[in-house]
Design a protein around this motif. Structure first.
Motif, short mmCIF file in Angstrom:
data_model
loop_
_atom_site.label_atom_id
_atom_site.label_comp_id
_atom_site.label_asym_id
_atom_site.label_seq_id
_atom_site.Cartn_x
_atom_site.Cartn_y
_atom_site.Cartn_z
N ALA A 50 -92.94 -62.37 -111.53
CA ALA A 50 -91.96 -63.11 -110.92
C ALA A 50 -91.80 -63.20 -109.75
N VAL A 51 -92.34 -63.63 -108.45
CA VAL A 51 -91.05 -63.23 -107.85
C VAL A 51 -90.77 -64.26 -106.33
N ALA A 52 -89.09 -64.36 -105.68
CA ALA A 52 -89.67 -65.65 -105.04
C ALA A 52 -89.61 -65.15 -104.53
N GLY A 53 -89.72 -64.26 -103.29
CA GLY A 53 -89.75 -63.97 -101.63
C GLY A 53 -90.41 -62.14 -102.35
N TYR A 54 -90.71 -61.64 -100.46
CA TYR A 54 -90.84 -60.41 -100.89
C TYR A 54 -91.71 -59.90 -99.06
N PRO A 55 -91.29 -58.91 -98.72
CA PRO A 55 -91.24 -58.35 -97.81
C PRO A 55 -92.40 -58.30 -97.12
N LEU A 56 -93.23 -58.41 -95.79
CA LEU A 56 -94.76 -57.86 -95.52
C LEU A 56 -94.23 -56.85 -94.40
N VAL A 57 -95.09 -55.67 -94.46
CA VAL A 57 -94.62 -54.64 -94.27
C VAL A 57 -96.27 -53.20 -94.50
N PRO A 58 -96.41 -53.41 -93.43
CA PRO A 58 -96.49 -52.67 -91.92
C PRO A 58 -97.35 -54.12 -91.41
N PHE A 59 -98.19 -55.39 -91.52
CA PHE A 59 -98.82 -56.09 -91.21
C PHE A 59 -98.31 -57.50 -92.63
N SER A 60 -98.85 -58.24 -91.40
CA SER A 60 -99.12 -59.93 -92.04
C SER A 60 -100.46 -60.40 -92.68
N ASN A 61 -100.26 -60.99 -93.99
CA ASN A 61 -101.97 -61.91 -94.08
C ASN A 61 -102.34 -61.07 -94.62
N ARG A 62 -103.96 -61.64 -94.55
CA ARG A 62 -105.51 -61.07 -94.51
C ARG A 62 -105.60 -59.68 -92.93
N VAL A 63 -106.10 -58.41 -93.44
CA VAL A 63 -107.02 -57.71 -93.10
C VAL A 63 -108.86 -58.25 -92.81
N ALA A 64 -109.41 -58.41 -92.19
CA ALA A 64 -110.92 -58.55 -92.24
C ALA A 64 -111.58 -57.80 -93.11
N GLN A 154 -99.23 -46.58 -84.26
CA GLN A 154 -99.79 -46.98 -84.54
C GLN A 154 -99.51 -48.20 -84.59
N PRO A 155 -100.09 -49.53 -85.35
CA PRO A 155 -100.45 -50.89 -84.92
C PRO A 155 -99.34 -51.12 -85.59
N VAL A 156 -98.14 -52.06 -86.12
CA VAL A 156 -96.85 -52.32 -86.56
C VAL A 156 -97.03 -54.12 -87.02
N GLY A 157 -96.83 -54.64 -87.57
CA GLY A 157 -96.55 -56.09 -87.66
C GLY A 157 -94.96 -56.28 -88.87
N MET A 158 -94.67 -57.72 -88.71
CA MET A 158 -93.98 -57.77 -90.41
C MET A 158 -93.60 -58.69 -91.08
N ASP A 265 -105.17 -61.92 -89.75
CA ASP A 265 -105.99 -60.59 -89.13
C ASP A 265 -105.62 -59.80 -87.09
N GLY A 266 -103.97 -59.81 -87.54
CA GLY A 266 -104.07 -59.39 -86.22
C GLY A 266 -104.65 -58.36 -85.23
N LEU A 267 -104.46 -57.40 -86.89
CA LEU A 267 -104.73 -55.90 -86.10
C LEU A 267 -106.33 -55.55 -86.09
N GLY A 276 -99.49 -60.73 -81.87
CA GLY A 276 -98.05 -60.16 -82.62
C GLY A 276 -98.11 -58.71 -82.77
N MET A 277 -99.49 -58.01 -83.21
CA MET A 277 -99.23 -56.82 -83.18
C MET A 277 -98.35 -55.78 -82.16
N ARG A 278 -97.60 -54.88 -82.50
CA ARG A 278 -96.66 -54.86 -81.81
C ARG A 278 -97.10 -52.45 -82.09
N VAL A 279 -97.78 -51.95 -80.87
CA VAL A 279 -97.93 -50.83 -81.32
C VAL A 279 -96.40 -49.64 -80.90
N LEU A 280 -96.42 -48.84 -82.14
CA LEU A 280 -95.16 -48.22 -81.99
C LEU A 280 -95.48 -46.10 -82.19
N ALA A 281 -94.66 -46.26 -80.56
CA ALA A 281 -95.65 -44.52 -80.14
C ALA A 281 -94.18 -43.72 -81.89
#
Length: 297
Positions: A50-64, A154-158, A265-267, A276-281
């Motif tokens: 059981a977890v009450a919260g967790y980090p979303l890296v390197p993207f949030s939510n679903r990828v189709a 690479q494309p990233v979100g959080m 599905d921002g990717l 909202g996806m950001r490309v990091l060099a």
């Protein structure tokens, strides 16, 4: 079972699970639990904890379809959400984080992801993530940092995925300009104004509405109130996190209210200006910060 690391500040206590995705196990003060521990059988990598919260890296939510295309290359991700053909919430929640700094009320956790043959199906680029929790008697701050340690762009979100208790007449309020409706595959279908039943511009009861949607143009502030308990909570996020995912499953004792950088599905939505996806060099970093402040009401 993974051990829980506890931070304390006055009467407030924060339990952390570094071995379970750097997750929060609980956050409470006195007789009030501000986050609700949830066991999600679809997130098999949490191993039933059981977890009450967790980090979303390197993207949030679903990828189709567990698939995206970046700079002319097709990438396929391992499915991570049982019952659906999709990868979800990145891979930080699936991994063990290292404790780098620790005090009575603060902890900094680090994840080094190297895109080896074994781990590339989770995410095909190497990165380093840091997660900092700072507990105060009147609130909690969460800091996220992601650095591209690969030799390629690479494309990233959080973002962050907290669960809040849905009891005692919970009321919710926030301002956003738009919301994405979902298609049958739970992916964004149509962007509409956040009006009528979609609007929380005036604080209102969460009730038993079934919402699992991403809001765009979020102001960066949200307000929760448990009037029968006499507590209120303000959630504020830095400008990098201007999407808000609201998850209110009917008949469940919690809601999800997730400040995130990218739309669902921002990717796969490079043509949307604020996806909202950001490309990091290589060597570039991205940061996001969330502050939750407690008040009596």
């Amino acid at each position: 079972m993974s051990s829980t690391l506890e931070l304390c500040a006055g009467e407030a206590a924060l339990g952390l699970l570094p071995d379970v995705g750097g997750s929060i196990a609980y956050w409470r003060s006195g007789d009030m639990e501000f986050l609700r521990p949830v066991t999600d059988p679809h997130l098999v990598a949490q191993h039933g904890r059981a977890v009450a919260g967790y980090p979303l890296v390197p993207f949030s939510n679903r990828v189709a379809g567990d698939h995206f295309r970046f700079e002319g290359v097709d990438y396929h991700l391992a499915p991570s959400f049982a019952g659906e053909n999709c990868a979800i919430h990145g891979n930080g929640w699936q991994r063990r984080w290292r404790i780098d700094m620790l005090s009575d009320s603060s902890a900094t956790l680090t994840l080094e992801h190297t895109a080896t043959r074994e781990l590339a199906p989770q995410w095909p680029f190497s990165y380093r993530a840091q997660l900092r929790y700072d507990l105060r008697e009147a609130g909690l701050s969460i800091g996220l940092l992601l650095e591209n340690t690969d030799t390629r762009d690479q494309p990233v979100g959080m973002g962050f995925h907290p669960y809040f208790p849905r009891h005692d007449g919970l009321k919710l309020g926030f301002a956003a300009s738009s919301v994405w409706t979902n298609g049958p595959d739970h992916m964004p279908a149509l962007r509409i104004p956040a009006e009528g039943p979609w609007s929380f511009a005036h604080m209102r009861d969460v009730g038993q509405a079934a919402i699992d949607n991403c809001y765009g143009g979020w102001s960066g502030s949200a307000f929760l109130r448990w009037p029968r308990r006499g507590y209120a909570l303000t959630v504020e996020a830095s400008p990098e996190l201007r999407h808000l995912v609201l998850f209110t499953p009917p008949a469940h004792p919690y809601i999800g209210l997730e400040p995130v950088s990218n739309m669902n599905d921002g990717l796969n939505r490079p043509g949307i200006a604020d996806a909202g996806m950001r490309v990091l060099a290589p060597g570039q970093k991205m940061e996001g910060h969330i502050r939750m402040t407690v008040a009596r009401c």
